[in-house]
Design a protein around this motif. Sequence first.
Motif, PDB file in Angstrom:
ATOM      1  N   GLU A  25       0.829  -1.200   0.000  1.00  0.00           N
ATOM      2  CA  GLU A  25       0.000   0.000   0.000  1.00  0.00           C
ATOM      3  C   GLU A  25       0.871   1.261   0.000  1.00  0.00           C
ATOM      4  N   LEU A  26       1.970   1.213   0.764  1.00  0.00           N
ATOM      5  CA  LEU A  26       2.891   2.355   0.778  1.00  0.00           C
ATOM      6  C   LEU A  26       3.453   2.587  -0.618  1.00  0.00           C
ATOM      7  N   MET A  27       3.872   1.495  -1.267  1.00  0.00           N
ATOM      8  CA  MET A  27       4.439   1.610  -2.619  1.00  0.00           C
ATOM      9  C   MET A  27       3.389   2.123  -3.609  1.00  0.00           C
ATOM     10  N   ARG A  28       2.136   1.674  -3.437  1.00  0.00           N
ATOM     11  CA  ARG A  28       1.056   2.135  -4.320  1.00  0.00           C
ATOM     12  C   ARG A  28       0.898   3.653  -4.198  1.00  0.00           C
ATOM     13  N   ARG A  29       0.899   4.145  -2.963  1.00  0.00           N
ATOM     14  CA  ARG A  29       0.736   5.590  -2.752  1.00  0.00           C
ATOM     15  C   ARG A  29       1.933   6.364  -3.282  1.00  0.00           C
ATOM     16  N   VAL A  30       3.129   5.804  -3.084  1.00  0.00           N
ATOM     17  CA  VAL A  30       4.341   6.460  -3.582  1.00  0.00           C
ATOM     18  C   VAL A  30       4.298   6.536  -5.113  1.00  0.00           C
ATOM     19  N   ARG A  31       3.912   5.422  -5.739  1.00  0.00           N
ATOM     20  CA  ARG A  31       3.864   5.369  -7.202  1.00  0.00           C
ATOM     21  C   ARG A  31       2.888   6.417  -7.737  1.00  0.00           C
ATOM     22  N   ARG A  32       1.722   6.523  -7.088  1.00  0.00           N
ATOM     23  CA  ARG A  32       0.715   7.491  -7.551  1.00  0.00           C
ATOM     24  C   ARG A  32       1.203   8.931  -7.351  1.00  0.00           C
ATOM     25  N   ALA A  33       1.922   9.171  -6.254  1.00  0.00           N
ATOM     26  CA  ALA A  33       2.469  10.516  -6.034  1.00  0.00           C
ATOM     27  C   ALA A  33       3.474  10.852  -7.132  1.00  0.00           C
ATOM     28  N   MET A  34       4.254   9.842  -7.546  1.00  0.00           N
ATOM     29  CA  MET A  34       5.239  10.068  -8.603  1.00  0.00           C
ATOM     30  C   MET A  34       4.557  10.330  -9.943  1.00  0.00           C
ATOM     31  N   ALA A  36       1.835  11.808 -10.216  1.00  0.00           N
ATOM     32  CA  ALA A  36       1.366  13.197 -10.086  1.00  0.00           C
ATOM     33  C   ALA A  36       2.527  14.189 -10.078  1.00  0.00           C
ATOM     34  N   ARG A  37       3.730  13.683 -10.424  1.00  0.00           N
ATOM     35  CA  ARG A  37       4.944  14.505 -10.535  1.00  0.00           C
ATOM     36  C   ARG A  37       5.371  15.134  -9.214  1.00  0.00           C
ATOM     37  N   LYS A  38       5.081  14.445  -8.138  1.00  0.00           N
ATOM     38  CA  LYS A  38       5.563  14.905  -6.837  1.00  0.00           C
ATOM     39  C   LYS A  38       6.968  14.352  -6.608  1.00  0.00           C
ATOM     40  N   ARG A  39       7.746  15.095  -5.891  1.00  0.00           N
ATOM     41  CA  ARG A  39       9.078  14.617  -5.518  1.00  0.00           C
ATOM     42  C   ARG A  39       8.920  13.795  -4.237  1.00  0.00           C
ATOM     43  N   VAL A  40       9.375  12.528  -4.277  1.00  0.00           N
ATOM     44  CA  VAL A  40       9.115  11.585  -3.190  1.00  0.00           C
ATOM     45  C   VAL A  40      10.428  11.080  -2.606  1.00  0.00           C
ATOM     46  N   GLN A  41      10.447  10.963  -1.293  1.00  0.00           N
ATOM     47  CA  GLN A  41      11.571  10.330  -0.607  1.00  0.00           C
ATOM     48  C   GLN A  41      11.033   9.168   0.212  1.00  0.00           C
ATOM     49  N   VAL A  42      11.718   8.022   0.168  1.00  0.00           N
ATOM     50  CA  VAL A  42      11.280   6.843   0.925  1.00  0.00           C
ATOM     51  C   VAL A  42      12.378   6.454   1.903  1.00  0.00           C
ATOM     52  N   PHE A  43      11.982   6.239   3.154  1.00  0.00           N
ATOM     53  CA  PHE A  43      12.913   5.751   4.181  1.00  0.00           C
ATOM     54  C   PHE A  43      12.427   4.401   4.672  1.00  0.00           C
ATOM     55  N   LYS A  44      13.384   3.586   5.113  1.00  0.00           N
ATOM     56  CA  LYS A  44      13.015   2.269   5.627  1.00  0.00           C
ATOM     57  C   LYS A  44      13.900   1.958   6.824  1.00  0.00           C
ATOM     58  N   SER A  45      13.239   1.541   7.912  1.00  0.00           N
ATOM     59  CA  SER A  45      14.009   1.235   9.110  1.00  0.00           C
ATOM     60  C   SER A  45      14.990   0.093   8.828  1.00  0.00           C
ATOM     61  N   HIS A  46      16.184   0.238   9.344  1.00  0.00           N
ATOM     62  CA  HIS A  46      17.299  -0.662   9.097  1.00  0.00           C
ATOM     63  C   HIS A  46      17.092  -2.064   9.657  1.00  0.00           C
ATOM     64  N   LEU A  47      16.416  -2.112  10.817  1.00  0.00           N
ATOM     65  CA  LEU A  47      16.332  -3.374  11.548  1.00  0.00           C
ATOM     66  C   LEU A  47      15.733  -4.503  10.725  1.00  0.00           C
ATOM     67  N   ASP A  48      14.848  -4.117   9.818  1.00  0.00           N
ATOM     68  CA  ASP A  48      14.211  -5.150   9.024  1.00  0.00           C
ATOM     69  C   ASP A  48      14.983  -5.300   7.722  1.00  0.00           C
ATOM     70  N   ASP A  49      15.841  -6.312   7.659  1.00  0.00           N
ATOM     71  CA  ASP A  49      16.674  -6.448   6.453  1.00  0.00           C
ATOM     72  C   ASP A  49      16.148  -7.539   5.524  1.00  0.00           C
ATOM     73  N   ARG A  50      14.884  -7.983   5.771  1.00  0.00           N
ATOM     74  CA  ARG A  50      14.353  -9.058   4.935  1.00  0.00           C
ATOM     75  C   ARG A  50      14.279  -8.655   3.463  1.00  0.00           C
ATOM     76  N   TYR A  51      13.939  -7.390   3.224  1.00  0.00           N
ATOM     77  CA  TYR A  51      13.740  -6.967   1.841  1.00  0.00           C
ATOM     78  C   TYR A  51      14.813  -5.976   1.426  1.00  0.00           C
ATOM     79  N   ALA A  52      15.964  -6.044   2.090  1.00  0.00           N
ATOM     80  CA  ALA A  52      17.009  -5.051   1.817  1.00  0.00           C
ATOM     81  C   ALA A  52      17.303  -4.983   0.328  1.00  0.00           C
ATOM     82  N   GLY A  53      17.310  -3.783  -0.178  1.00  0.00           N
ATOM     83  CA  GLY A  53      17.639  -3.573  -1.583  1.00  0.00           C
ATOM     84  C   GLY A  53      16.492  -3.833  -2.538  1.00  0.00           C
ATOM     85  N   LEU A  54      15.389  -4.427  -2.036  1.00  0.00           N
ATOM     86  CA  LEU A  54      14.289  -4.767  -2.931  1.00  0.00           C
ATOM     87  C   LEU A  54      13.250  -3.659  -3.007  1.00  0.00           C
TER      88      LEU A  54
END
Length: 203
Positions: A25-34, A36-54
Amino acid sequence: MSILQLTGGWIEVIAGVMFSGKSEELMRRVRRAMIARKRVQVFKSHLDDRYAGLFAVSSHDGRSVEAIPVDSSAQIAARIDPMAHVIAIDEAQFLDEGIGNVATSLAVRGRRVILAGTDTDFRGEPFGPMPRLLAIAEVVDKLHAICVLCGAPACRNQRLIFGEPAAWDSPVIMVGAKDTYEARCRACHVVVRGNAAQAGLGI
Ligand code: ADP
Ligand code: ZN
């Protein structure tokens, strides 16, 4: 309140158990903001490395944004792009309480802040800064997974250590430990009472 009616800055929280689709859902909202030509920054807490880099979000016009790994709210504050319209933060439950003030100051300065996080820990208790984030947000969505035992909507994180339900007093965060999680409903969720040693779980 519809998101469409909000103007200026605001805070959205996407809460729920693991596997409930918060990152999707977060990615869906980010994609839609993009789109709409919005400048987007995404942060991800380090502790969860299951999807690191993905975690990279691409829009159809070829632009993409990668998540910046962070350990603390101060790191987010220090790395904010002053030109960003939208700030998205995944795995917010692992951050410190300061994330509430960071989100508020961004919203006050006209930014849309989207935070996704697991709202309860394996005991079913409120997780880290999530209660405060849920309280200060303009928009809250609570998602559910599917209970792996009975198929009902799942609202609890079942923690298993060596395949057995975890004890109440086992540490919430055991990085690298042999514990696994599954989504369960309230009725199927099991927490072993008493101390972990008595439960024979060896922790
Ligand atoms: P979250 O960020 O909430 O942990 P994700 O967005 O990473 O969730 O993953 C959601 C996806 O997990 C679902 O679309 C589905 O494919 C998968 N999934 C695995 N187990 C379950 C489950 N028990 N209930 C629902 N979805 C599940
Ligand atoms: Zn169930």
